[in-house]
Design a protein around this motif. Structure first.
Motif, short mmCIF file in Angstrom:
data_model
loop_
_atom_site.label_atom_id
_atom_site.label_comp_id
_atom_site.label_asym_id
_atom_site.label_seq_id
_atom_site.Cartn_x
_atom_site.Cartn_y
_atom_site.Cartn_z
N TRP A 116 0.83 -1.22 0.00
CA TRP A 116 0.00 0.00 0.00
C TRP A 116 0.86 1.25 0.00
CZ3 TRP A 116 -0.55 2.96 4.78
CH2 TRP A 116 -1.35 4.10 4.63
N VAL A 117 1.89 1.29 0.84
CA VAL A 117 2.75 2.47 0.91
C VAL A 117 3.38 2.76 -0.45
CG1 VAL A 117 4.81 3.46 1.97
CG2 VAL A 117 3.20 2.20 3.37
N ARG A 118 3.67 1.72 -1.20
CA ARG A 118 4.28 1.91 -2.52
C ARG A 118 3.30 2.54 -3.52
NH1 ARG A 118 9.21 -0.02 -2.95
NH2 ARG A 118 9.95 -1.61 -1.49
N THR A 119 2.02 2.53 -3.20
CA THR A 119 1.05 3.16 -4.11
C THR A 119 0.90 4.66 -3.84
OG1 THR A 119 -0.90 2.80 -2.68
CG2 THR A 119 -0.25 0.99 -4.14
N ILE A 120 1.49 5.15 -2.76
CA ILE A 120 1.36 6.56 -2.39
C ILE A 120 2.34 7.38 -3.23
CG2 ILE A 120 1.58 8.24 -0.52
CD1 ILE A 120 0.92 5.92 1.41
N ARG A 121 1.81 8.25 -4.05
CA ARG A 121 2.63 9.03 -4.97
C ARG A 121 2.95 10.40 -4.38
NH1 ARG A 121 3.62 4.85 -6.40
NH2 ARG A 121 2.88 3.68 -8.20
N ILE A 122 4.22 10.76 -4.39
CA ILE A 122 4.63 12.05 -3.83
C ILE A 122 5.28 12.94 -4.89
CG2 ILE A 122 4.97 11.04 -1.55
CD1 ILE A 122 7.96 11.09 -2.06
N ARG A 123 5.17 12.53 -6.15
CA ARG A 123 5.83 13.28 -7.22
C ARG A 123 5.39 14.73 -7.28
NH1 ARG A 123 5.40 10.38 -12.85
NH2 ARG A 123 6.58 8.88 -11.58
N ASP A 124 4.10 14.99 -7.05
CA ASP A 124 3.58 16.35 -7.19
C ASP A 124 3.45 17.08 -5.85
OD1 ASP A 124 3.31 15.99 -9.97
OD2 ASP A 124 1.35 15.03 -9.71
N VAL A 125 3.95 16.49 -4.79
CA VAL A 125 3.85 17.12 -3.47
C VAL A 125 4.81 18.30 -3.38
CG1 VAL A 125 4.23 16.76 -0.99
CG2 VAL A 125 3.14 14.97 -2.36
N LYS A 126 4.30 19.40 -2.84
CA LYS A 126 5.09 20.61 -2.67
C LYS A 126 5.41 20.83 -1.19
CE LYS A 126 4.58 21.49 -7.05
NZ LYS A 126 5.72 21.25 -7.99
N PRO A 127 6.53 21.50 -0.91
CA PRO A 127 6.86 21.82 0.48
C PRO A 127 5.76 22.63 1.15
CG PRO A 127 8.75 22.20 -0.95
CD PRO A 127 7.57 21.95 -1.85
N LYS A 128 5.50 22.34 2.41
CA LYS A 128 4.45 23.05 3.15
C LYS A 128 5.01 23.86 4.32
CE LYS A 128 0.59 21.50 1.17
NZ LYS A 128 -0.49 22.36 0.69
N THR A 129 6.28 23.75 4.58
CA THR A 129 6.85 24.46 5.72
C THR A 129 8.26 24.95 5.38
OG1 THR A 129 7.56 24.30 8.02
CG2 THR A 129 7.61 22.28 6.73
N GLU A 137 21.72 21.93 8.87
CA GLU A 137 22.56 20.95 9.56
C GLU A 137 21.76 20.05 10.51
OE1 GLU A 137 25.68 20.48 8.73
OE2 GLU A 137 25.37 22.06 7.24
N ALA A 138 20.47 20.07 10.39
CA ALA A 138 19.63 19.30 11.32
C ALA A 138 19.68 17.80 11.02
CB ALA A 138 18.19 19.80 11.23
N LEU A 139 19.28 17.03 12.04
CA LEU A 139 19.07 15.59 11.88
C LEU A 139 17.57 15.33 11.90
CD1 LEU A 139 21.73 13.91 14.23
CD2 LEU A 139 21.70 13.90 11.73
N TYR A 140 17.15 14.24 11.25
CA TYR A 140 15.73 13.92 11.13
C TYR A 140 15.50 12.46 11.50
CZ TYR A 140 15.68 18.26 8.48
OH TYR A 140 15.83 19.57 8.11
N ILE A 141 14.59 12.27 12.44
CA ILE A 141 14.11 10.92 12.76
C ILE A 141 12.68 10.84 12.25
CG2 ILE A 141 13.54 9.29 14.60
CD1 ILE A 141 15.63 10.76 16.33
N THR A 142 12.43 9.94 11.32
CA THR A 142 11.08 9.83 10.77
C THR A 142 10.52 8.44 11.03
OG1 THR A 142 9.73 9.97 8.77
CG2 THR A 142 12.02 9.26 8.49
N PHE A 143 9.25 8.43 11.40
CA PHE A 143 8.53 7.18 11.60
C PHE A 143 7.77 6.79 10.33
CE2 PHE A 143 9.54 8.52 15.78
CZ PHE A 143 9.48 7.41 16.61
N ASN A 144 7.94 7.56 9.28
CA ASN A 144 7.22 7.32 8.02
C ASN A 144 8.05 6.48 7.07
OD1 ASN A 144 5.36 9.04 9.18
ND2 ASN A 144 6.05 10.84 8.03
N TYR A 145 7.35 5.75 6.20
CA TYR A 145 8.03 4.91 5.21
C TYR A 145 8.26 5.66 3.90
CZ TYR A 145 6.10 1.53 8.51
OH TYR A 145 5.75 0.87 9.65
N THR A 146 7.59 6.77 3.73
CA THR A 146 7.68 7.52 2.48
C THR A 146 8.99 8.32 2.44
OG1 THR A 146 6.54 9.43 3.41
CG2 THR A 146 5.19 7.75 2.32
N ALA A 147 9.27 8.90 1.27
CA ALA A 147 10.51 9.66 1.06
C ALA A 147 10.21 11.15 0.90
CB ALA A 147 11.25 9.12 -0.15
N VAL A 148 9.25 11.67 1.67
CA VAL A 148 8.89 13.08 1.55
C VAL A 148 10.08 13.97 1.90
CG1 VAL A 148 7.43 14.92 2.48
CG2 VAL A 148 6.44 12.69 1.94
#
Length: 306
Positions: A116-129, A137-148
């Protein structure tokens, strides 16, 4: 240095349909027989109404994986006529194999989650913040499987920790599970009692239920090693965005707080008052000392969705 902790609300805030209810919709369309069998076999909710299903299981799927009605499952199993020639005596292993096949859903659930996660398309997603771009220089811990973070914000993979894996990890299925160790302890007690009574049928079904609880148990100790990169960094602020701060994930937050020697300021974004109260309580109970909660629509320099 800044540290960001990113949860599913971050993806949803970018217009992605990544809730567990969206996952159920995928299952309903692609694997309806599996969905029906999974929901009905475990007696996770009594009503066949979508709103009840959403509230009682899919709203917080991981937490609710432990909320099966084991009493009904065991009672039904004890009354089940399997029509074996020797009855239920001396066939504990046979019964165990039978019930295992009957309740073998969780492995497929994780497999379908990855599909299911592989069906989520982020090609047209734009930055929101703009918050993320402010700290190169920040580090990021993400609990998400996507590559946003990688694709939408251009964050290098070397600065991202996918704590439960990502779509780029082709070897492992997503980590899915509850944190209710008490259910495992309770079924162990019932299994021990069934053993004293030499009830092979109940022994077998109790073993299967214990297997289910153990296979759906998220042991954070297996993944916390990924956070070792945080321990040698001078982190002054920690931003939590789109994370529900559910109980199952609290050990991660405690670990991070200890790694930063309890000196970091936590800035946590919340969506509504109910979420705010729960988040505040969970983080305070976890020993977070320097804590600020900000509504995502609040006009501050730290605004989340702009």
């Amino acid at each position: 240095m800044k540290l960001f902790i990113i949860g599913n609300g971050f993806d949803k805030g970018h217009g992605l349909n990544t809730s567990y209810w969206d996952f159920r919709t995928y299952l309903k369309n692609m694997y309806p027989e599996f969905l029906y069998a999974f929901e009905s076999h475990y007696y996770i909710y009594p009503a066949n109404y979508e709103e009840a299903q959403k509230n009682l299981l899919w709203n917080e799927l991981e937490k609710n994986l432990a909320n099966i009605d084991e009493d009904v499952i065991i009672d039904d199993a004890l009354q089940m006529d399997i029509a074996l020639e020797s009855g239920d005596v001396g066939i504990e292993d046979t019964l165990y194999e039978y019930f295992t096949e009957e309740y073998k859903y969780i492995e497929r659930l994780a497999k379908y989650l990855k599909q299911w996660v592989r069906t989520i398309r982020i090609r047209d997603v734009k930055p929101k913040t703009s918050l993320i771009n402010n700290f190169q220089e920040a580090l990021y811990i993400t609990f998400n499987y996507t590559a946003v973070l990688e694709r939408v914000y251009g964050i290098s993979e070397g600065r991202i920790i996918h704590i439960h894996g990502s779509l780029r990890d082709h070897e492992c299925d997503p980590v899915l599970g509850h944190g209710n160790i008490e259910r495992i302890e309770q079924i162990d007690e019932r299994l021990e009692e069934a053993g004293r009574m030499y009830d092979e049928k109940e022994i077998s079904i109790c073993k299967v239920i214990r297997d289910y609880y153990e296979s759906t148990y998220k042991d954070v100790n297996r993944y916390v090693y990924k956070l070792s990169r945080v321990s040698n960094k001078n982190i002054d602020e920690i931003y939590v965005i789109g994370h529900s701060v559910a109980e199952v994930d609290l050990p991660y937050f405690r670990y991070i707080e200890n790694c930063t020697h309890r000196q970091s300021n936590w800035i946590v974004y919340f969506f509504n008052k109910e979420e705010k109260d729960r988040t505040y309580k969970n983080l305070m109970d976890s020993g977070i000392q320097k804590l600020s909660l900000i509504h995502i629509s609040e006009p501050t320099r730290r605004s989340y969705i702009s």
